[in-house]
Design an enzyme around this catalytic site. Sequence first.
Site, PDB file in Angstrom:
ATOM      1  N   GLY A  11       0.783  -1.228   0.000  1.00  0.00           N
ATOM      2  CA  GLY A  11       0.000   0.000   0.000  1.00  0.00           C
ATOM      3  C   GLY A  11       0.814   1.277   0.000  1.00  0.00           C
ATOM      4  O   GLY A  11       0.352   2.292   0.514  1.00  0.00           O
ATOM      5  N   SER A  12       2.006   1.249  -0.633  1.00  0.00           N
ATOM      6  CA  SER A  12       2.770   2.507  -0.665  1.00  0.00           C
ATOM      7  C   SER A  12       2.051   3.546  -1.531  1.00  0.00           C
ATOM      8  O   SER A  12       2.117   4.753  -1.248  1.00  0.00           O
ATOM      9  CB  SER A  12       4.202   2.283  -1.157  1.00  0.00           C
ATOM     10  N   ASN A  13       1.348   3.094  -2.560  1.00  0.00           N
ATOM     11  CA  ASN A  13       0.561   4.051  -3.362  1.00  0.00           C
ATOM     12  C   ASN A  13      -0.585   4.626  -2.541  1.00  0.00           C
ATOM     13  O   ASN A  13      -0.881   5.821  -2.628  1.00  0.00           O
ATOM     14  CB  ASN A  13       0.015   3.368  -4.619  1.00  0.00           C
ATOM     15  N   LYS A  90      -6.805  -8.867  -7.339  1.00  0.00           N
ATOM     16  CA  LYS A  90      -7.961  -9.641  -7.795  1.00  0.00           C
ATOM     17  C   LYS A  90      -8.671  -8.909  -8.923  1.00  0.00           C
ATOM     18  O   LYS A  90      -8.668  -7.672  -8.953  1.00  0.00           O
ATOM     19  CB  LYS A  90      -8.957  -9.852  -6.634  1.00  0.00           C
ATOM     20  N   ILE A  92     -11.783  -7.392 -10.804  1.00  0.00           N
ATOM     21  CA  ILE A  92     -13.032  -6.795 -10.305  1.00  0.00           C
ATOM     22  C   ILE A  92     -14.202  -7.489 -11.008  1.00  0.00           C
ATOM     23  O   ILE A  92     -14.232  -7.560 -12.244  1.00  0.00           O
ATOM     24  CB  ILE A  92     -13.052  -5.271 -10.604  1.00  0.00           C
ATOM     25  N   ASN A 106      -6.943   2.104 -12.108  1.00  0.00           N
ATOM     26  CA  ASN A 106      -5.836   1.235 -11.679  1.00  0.00           C
ATOM     27  C   ASN A 106      -4.518   1.877 -12.086  1.00  0.00           C
ATOM     28  O   ASN A 106      -4.470   2.664 -13.034  1.00  0.00           O
ATOM     29  CB  ASN A 106      -5.976  -0.141 -12.361  1.00  0.00           C
ATOM     30  N   HIS A 108      -0.538   0.799 -13.118  1.00  0.00           N
ATOM     31  CA  HIS A 108       0.263  -0.361 -13.531  1.00  0.00           C
ATOM     32  C   HIS A 108       1.700   0.100 -13.797  1.00  0.00           C
ATOM     33  O   HIS A 108       1.909   1.145 -14.423  1.00  0.00           O
ATOM     34  CB  HIS A 108      -0.345  -0.979 -14.797  1.00  0.00           C
ATOM     35  N   SER A 140       1.339   3.445 -16.102  1.00  0.00           N
ATOM     36  CA  SER A 140       0.070   3.694 -16.797  1.00  0.00           C
ATOM     37  C   SER A 140      -1.027   3.759 -15.748  1.00  0.00           C
ATOM     38  O   SER A 140      -1.098   2.902 -14.866  1.00  0.00           O
ATOM     39  CB  SER A 140      -0.252   2.557 -17.777  1.00  0.00           C
ATOM     40  N   ASP A 149      -5.554  -4.951 -16.842  1.00  0.00           N
ATOM     41  CA  ASP A 149      -4.703  -3.904 -17.431  1.00  0.00           C
ATOM     42  C   ASP A 149      -5.157  -3.481 -18.826  1.00  0.00           C
ATOM     43  O   ASP A 149      -4.326  -3.230 -19.706  1.00  0.00           O
ATOM     44  CB  ASP A 149      -3.238  -4.396 -17.499  1.00  0.00           C
ATOM     45  N   GLU A 178       4.856   6.559  -9.751  1.00  0.00           N
ATOM     46  CA  GLU A 178       3.503   6.184  -9.327  1.00  0.00           C
ATOM     47  C   GLU A 178       3.042   7.111  -8.215  1.00  0.00           C
ATOM     48  O   GLU A 178       1.946   7.668  -8.256  1.00  0.00           O
ATOM     49  CB  GLU A 178       3.486   4.732  -8.845  1.00  0.00           C
TER      50      GLU A 178
HETATM   51  C1  GRF Z   1       2.435  -0.880  -7.824  1.00  0.00           C
HETATM   52  O1  GRF Z   1       3.612  -1.090  -8.540  1.00  0.00           O
HETATM   53  C2  GRF Z   1       1.268  -0.707  -8.764  1.00  0.00           C
HETATM   54  O2  GRF Z   1       1.637  -0.183  -9.993  1.00  0.00           O
HETATM   55  C3  GRF Z   1       0.790  -2.112  -8.955  1.00  0.00           C
HETATM   56  O3  GRF Z   1       0.977  -2.732  -7.716  1.00  0.00           O
HETATM   57  C4  GRF Z   1       2.032  -2.109  -7.010  1.00  0.00           C
HETATM   58  C5  GRF Z   1       1.502  -1.751  -5.672  1.00  0.00           C
HETATM   59  O4  GRF Z   1       2.483  -1.262  -4.822  1.00  0.00           O
HETATM   60  N1  GRF Z   1      -0.579  -2.154  -9.413  1.00  0.00           N
HETATM   61  P1  GRF Z   1       2.093  -0.679  -3.404  1.00  0.00           P
HETATM   62  O5  GRF Z   1       1.327  -1.788  -2.655  1.00  0.00           O
HETATM   63  O6  GRF Z   1       1.236   0.521  -3.618  1.00  0.00           O
HETATM   64  O7  GRF Z   1       3.391  -0.367  -2.750  1.00  0.00           O
END
Ligand code: GRF
Length: 206
Positions: A11-13, A90, A92, A106, A108, A140, A149, A178
């Site tokens: 969950g770093s994003n 997963k 959707i 999403n 990617h 992306s 994707d 990202e």
């Molecule tokens: C990211 O590289 C994102 O592009 C992909 O999954 C990874 C998730 O990383 N869909 P994080 O859990 O947000 O660190």
Amino acid sequence: MNIAVLASGGGSNFQALIDKKCENKLNANFSVLICNNSSAKALLRAKTHNIDTLHIAPSHFDNEDTYSKALLKELTSRRVELIVLAGYMKIIPKSVVNSFHNRIINIHPSLLPSFGGKGMYGKYVHQAVLDYGAKVSGISIHFVDEKYDHGPIIFQKVVEVLDDDDTDSLAARVLVQEHENYWRVIESIAQGQIAVKNRKVTGRVI
Ligand code: GRF
């Protein structure tokens, strides 16, 4: 804008989005974090910031129908307007995709349609880029349809592949992009600046 974030892992994003909200750059309300994996670190991040969490996995249900009804119930009762996938592993379910048409996004870690699709996640993406000898990779951000994707692309950013890259070094540079850009797309959607017609997305990402 009410957002549900779906994540499976670190969950770093998700954290980067929380940080942008704390900086008042992202005007969104995190209604809920949904994880299919009870040990996802993303759950801790949500709890730290008093964001509601749910553990819902397809395996908890007899079939796709009951699974999607449970998901939809949670999403509609919270008046979720945008579903943000942040490392969600997963697919959707179809009825959720239909109910949230062009309202699921999403991120990617490659330049789609290259190096995407089933099995292309995490290090596998970056390994495939390196094995192919591509000189650029990137990120992306796209709307989600029923295929992995595959939906309309909203935003892409190129990341150069360096001669001495390994999967870790390439992944790290991609991840920076990202974190730097996912919130911009979400904020642009919240501001009503993004339109979709057929597969084509128009509008300015802030
Ligand atoms: C990211 O590289 C994102 O592009 C992909 O999954 C990874 C998730 O990383 N869909 P994080 O859990 O947000 O660190």
